[in-house]
Design an enzyme around this catalytic site. Structure first.
Site, PDB file in Angstrom:
ATOM      1  N   GLN A  54      -3.486-101.010 -46.896  1.00 27.02           N
ATOM      2  CA  GLN A  54      -3.990 -99.640 -46.928  1.00 27.02           C
ATOM      3  C   GLN A  54      -5.390 -99.599 -47.525  1.00 27.02           C
ATOM      4  O   GLN A  54      -5.604-100.035 -48.654  1.00 27.02           O
ATOM      5  CB  GLN A  54      -3.043 -98.778 -47.776  1.00 27.02           C
ATOM      6  CG  GLN A  54      -3.575 -97.414 -48.195  1.00 27.02           C
ATOM      7  CD  GLN A  54      -3.854 -96.491 -47.025  1.00 27.02           C
ATOM      8  OE1 GLN A  54      -4.997 -96.344 -46.644  1.00 27.02           O
ATOM      9  NE2 GLN A  54      -2.821 -95.887 -46.476  1.00 27.02           N
ATOM     10  N   ARG A  56      -7.169 -96.939 -48.323  1.00 26.91           N
ATOM     11  CA  ARG A  56      -7.350 -95.872 -49.299  1.00 26.91           C
ATOM     12  C   ARG A  56      -6.766 -96.286 -50.639  1.00 26.91           C
ATOM     13  O   ARG A  56      -5.642 -96.773 -50.725  1.00 26.91           O
ATOM     14  CB  ARG A  56      -6.661 -94.590 -48.819  1.00 26.91           C
ATOM     15  CG  ARG A  56      -6.764 -93.438 -49.820  1.00 26.91           C
ATOM     16  CD  ARG A  56      -5.994 -92.231 -49.333  1.00 26.91           C
ATOM     17  NE  ARG A  56      -6.573 -91.669 -48.137  1.00 26.91           N
ATOM     18  CZ  ARG A  56      -7.648 -90.898 -48.131  1.00 26.91           C
ATOM     19  NH1 ARG A  56      -8.260 -90.612 -49.272  1.00 26.91           N
ATOM     20  NH2 ARG A  56      -8.124 -90.421 -47.020  1.00 26.91           N
ATOM     21  N   SER A  70       3.468 -77.909 -48.306  1.00 23.90           N
ATOM     22  CA  SER A  70       3.496 -77.652 -46.863  1.00 23.90           C
ATOM     23  C   SER A  70       4.706 -78.316 -46.218  1.00 23.90           C
ATOM     24  O   SER A  70       5.388 -77.717 -45.377  1.00 23.90           O
ATOM     25  CB  SER A  70       2.206 -78.177 -46.211  1.00 23.90           C
ATOM     26  OG  SER A  70       2.267 -78.084 -44.810  1.00 23.90           O
ATOM     27  N   GLN A  78       3.444 -84.349 -38.365  1.00 24.06           N
ATOM     28  CA  GLN A  78       2.986 -85.578 -37.700  1.00 24.06           C
ATOM     29  C   GLN A  78       3.719 -86.779 -38.293  1.00 24.06           C
ATOM     30  O   GLN A  78       3.598 -87.050 -39.493  1.00 24.06           O
ATOM     31  CB  GLN A  78       1.481 -85.749 -37.876  1.00 24.06           C
ATOM     32  CG  GLN A  78       0.941 -87.000 -37.189  1.00 24.06           C
ATOM     33  CD  GLN A  78      -0.546 -87.184 -37.441  1.00 24.06           C
ATOM     34  OE1 GLN A  78      -1.171 -86.404 -38.145  1.00 24.06           O
ATOM     35  NE2 GLN A  78      -1.112 -88.228 -36.862  1.00 24.06           N
ATOM     36  N   GLY A  95      -0.233 -93.129 -42.697  1.00 19.09           N
ATOM     37  CA  GLY A  95       0.478 -91.918 -43.114  1.00 19.09           C
ATOM     38  C   GLY A  95       0.939 -91.967 -44.556  1.00 19.09           C
ATOM     39  O   GLY A  95       1.947 -91.357 -44.917  1.00 19.09           O
ATOM     40  N   GLU A  96       0.186 -92.699 -45.405  1.00 18.80           N
ATOM     41  CA  GLU A  96       0.640 -92.861 -46.790  1.00 18.80           C
ATOM     42  C   GLU A  96       0.684 -91.536 -47.550  1.00 18.80           C
ATOM     43  O   GLU A  96       1.558 -91.327 -48.385  1.00 18.80           O
ATOM     44  CB  GLU A  96      -0.243 -93.870 -47.538  1.00 18.80           C
ATOM     45  CG  GLU A  96       0.275 -94.181 -48.934  1.00 18.80           C
ATOM     46  CD  GLU A  96      -0.377 -95.385 -49.570  1.00 18.80           C
ATOM     47  OE1 GLU A  96      -0.247 -95.537 -50.798  1.00 18.80           O
ATOM     48  OE2 GLU A  96      -1.025 -96.175 -48.853  1.00 18.80           O
ATOM     49  N   ARG A  98       1.392 -88.559 -46.315  1.00 21.26           N
ATOM     50  CA  ARG A  98       2.622 -87.885 -45.893  1.00 21.26           C
ATOM     51  C   ARG A  98       3.847 -88.559 -46.519  1.00 21.26           C
ATOM     52  O   ARG A  98       4.792 -87.882 -46.948  1.00 21.26           O
ATOM     53  CB  ARG A  98       2.740 -87.932 -44.361  1.00 21.26           C
ATOM     54  CG  ARG A  98       1.939 -86.864 -43.625  1.00 21.26           C
ATOM     55  CD  ARG A  98       1.742 -87.205 -42.167  1.00 21.26           C
ATOM     56  NE  ARG A  98       0.658 -88.170 -41.995  1.00 21.26           N
ATOM     57  CZ  ARG A  98       0.526 -88.955 -40.945  1.00 21.26           C
ATOM     58  NH1 ARG A  98       1.428 -88.926 -39.974  1.00 21.26           N
ATOM     59  NH2 ARG A  98      -0.488 -89.788 -40.841  1.00 21.26           N
ATOM     60  N   GLU A 129      -7.262 -97.209 -37.854  1.00 25.50           N
ATOM     61  CA  GLU A 129      -6.775 -95.826 -37.826  1.00 25.50           C
ATOM     62  C   GLU A 129      -7.315 -95.029 -39.003  1.00 25.50           C
ATOM     63  O   GLU A 129      -7.707 -93.877 -38.860  1.00 25.50           O
ATOM     64  CB  GLU A 129      -5.241 -95.805 -37.835  1.00 25.50           C
ATOM     65  CG  GLU A 129      -4.673 -94.391 -37.784  1.00 25.50           C
ATOM     66  CD  GLU A 129      -3.189 -94.354 -37.459  1.00 25.50           C
ATOM     67  OE1 GLU A 129      -2.563 -93.320 -37.724  1.00 25.50           O
ATOM     68  OE2 GLU A 129      -2.662 -95.351 -36.932  1.00 25.50           O
ATOM     69  N   ASN A 130      -7.350 -95.651 -40.170  1.00 25.61           N
ATOM     70  CA  ASN A 130      -7.831 -94.926 -41.352  1.00 25.61           C
ATOM     71  C   ASN A 130      -9.330 -94.680 -41.308  1.00 25.61           C
ATOM     72  O   ASN A 130      -9.815 -93.674 -41.825  1.00 25.61           O
ATOM     73  CB  ASN A 130      -7.444 -95.678 -42.638  1.00 25.61           C
ATOM     74  CG  ASN A 130      -6.041 -95.354 -43.087  1.00 25.61           C
ATOM     75  OD1 ASN A 130      -5.802 -94.346 -43.720  1.00 25.61           O
ATOM     76  ND2 ASN A 130      -5.089 -96.200 -42.726  1.00 25.61           N
TER      77      ASN A 130
END
Length: 304
Positions: A54, A56, A70, A78, A95-96, A98, A129-130
């Protein structure tokens, strides 16, 4: 609503399929692989491990809480993406946020796209993707580019094609990694912009980078102000702050000027130009590059 319920039920059915030891899918050629790979499946959160690739590293707690709220109200809109590691064991690809927010809410399952990928493919998928996301800071993007180059052995030209960015854009991000770590942290925390960082790259000595960085933060200097400071640094006069004569040599000034100019510059935190004759007469020029800087200097001189 009926369609959503049917889709969710399908995901749960696939989840049961994955938990059956007789259907342990390890490759796209395995039986029932086409029913699972590329489809949305409800997975147990505890069966998913974090992604070591990852890019991030900073997660804003407040933003995570907002996302968790949310998810609590609307659910996961998603799905995340995972890759299969072993029987009923998966690794997060993307999707970390999420994933983390879902754990905050207390969800036990999460919808996920399942992929079959080796370590290198997983690294590339996660990084590419990131990089496309809008909320990565410049240093995170730069580190992602560098990891792709180092660990996948990809050239800047091929990387440009892979991520859909100009090579010059990639080069500009990579150059940010030459900045002092303190400045990189300041950029990640939002104290300075990428434009400030690109200007500071032209300063070779790290201690001088830090000195100018501290001035940017304390005085709230713009990118243009920073570029001027860097230009002055790169093209210094023989005696900074003292004008030259017509022959291009430092003008002779009284000792009280040469001895006091540094204190004046330190007090005003800006460049000061002084001209003076041997009889003690002269003038002081204090340049400014924005309305904010003018007001700051005015306040220092007048107290208002």
């Amino acid at each position: 609503m009926a369609k959503a319920t049917k889709k969710q039920a399908l995901g749960r059915g696939l989840s049961a399929l994955l938990k059956d030891p007789e259907n342990d899918i390890q490759s796209v050629s395995d039986k029932n692989a086409d029913k699972v790979i590329g489809n949305v499946v409800e997975l147990d959160i505890e069966s998913i491990e974090m992604n070591p690739f990852q890019p991030r590293s900073n997660f804003n707690d407040e933003a995570l809480e907002e996302l968790a709220s949310s998810i609590r109200e609307l659910g996961i809109i998603q799905p995340i993406t995972v890759r299969k590691l072993d029987f009923n064991k998966f690794q997060l690809v993307s999707g970390e946020r999420r994933y983390r927010a879902s754990k905050l809410v207390g969800l036990t399952t999460i919808p996920a796209y399942i992929r079959i990928a080796n370590d290198q493919e997983s690294l590339e998928m996660a990084l590419v993707e990131n990089i496309q996301r809008q909320d990565l800071d410049p240093i995170e993007i730069a580190l992602s580019y560098q990891r792709l180059i180092d660990e996948i052995q990809i050239t800047q030209e091929k990387l440009s094609d892979r991520v859909g960015k100009k090579r010059s854009t990639i080069t500009n991000y990579l150059r940010l990694l030459k900045l002092h770590p303190i400045i990189q942290t300041g950029m990640r925390d939002g104290f300075i912009s990428m434009g400030h960082g690109r200007a500071l790259i032209n300063i070779d000595k790290k201690k001088d980078q830090i000195a100018i960085y501290e001035k940017i933060v304390s005085d709230g200097l713009s990118v243009r102000d920073t570029e001027r400071i860097v230009k002055d640094y790169k093209e210094p006069s023989d005696n900074p702050g003292v004008e030259k004569n017509k022959n291009g040599k430092p003008a002779q000034v009284p000792s009280f000027v040469s001895n006091g100019i540094d204190a004046l510059k330190d007090y005003l935190s800006t460049k000061v130009d002084v001209t003076a004759s041997s009889n003690g007469k002269g003038k002081i020029v204090i340049p400014f590059h924005s309305e904010e800087e003018f007001k700051r200097i005015k306040k220092l001189l007048t107290g208002e």
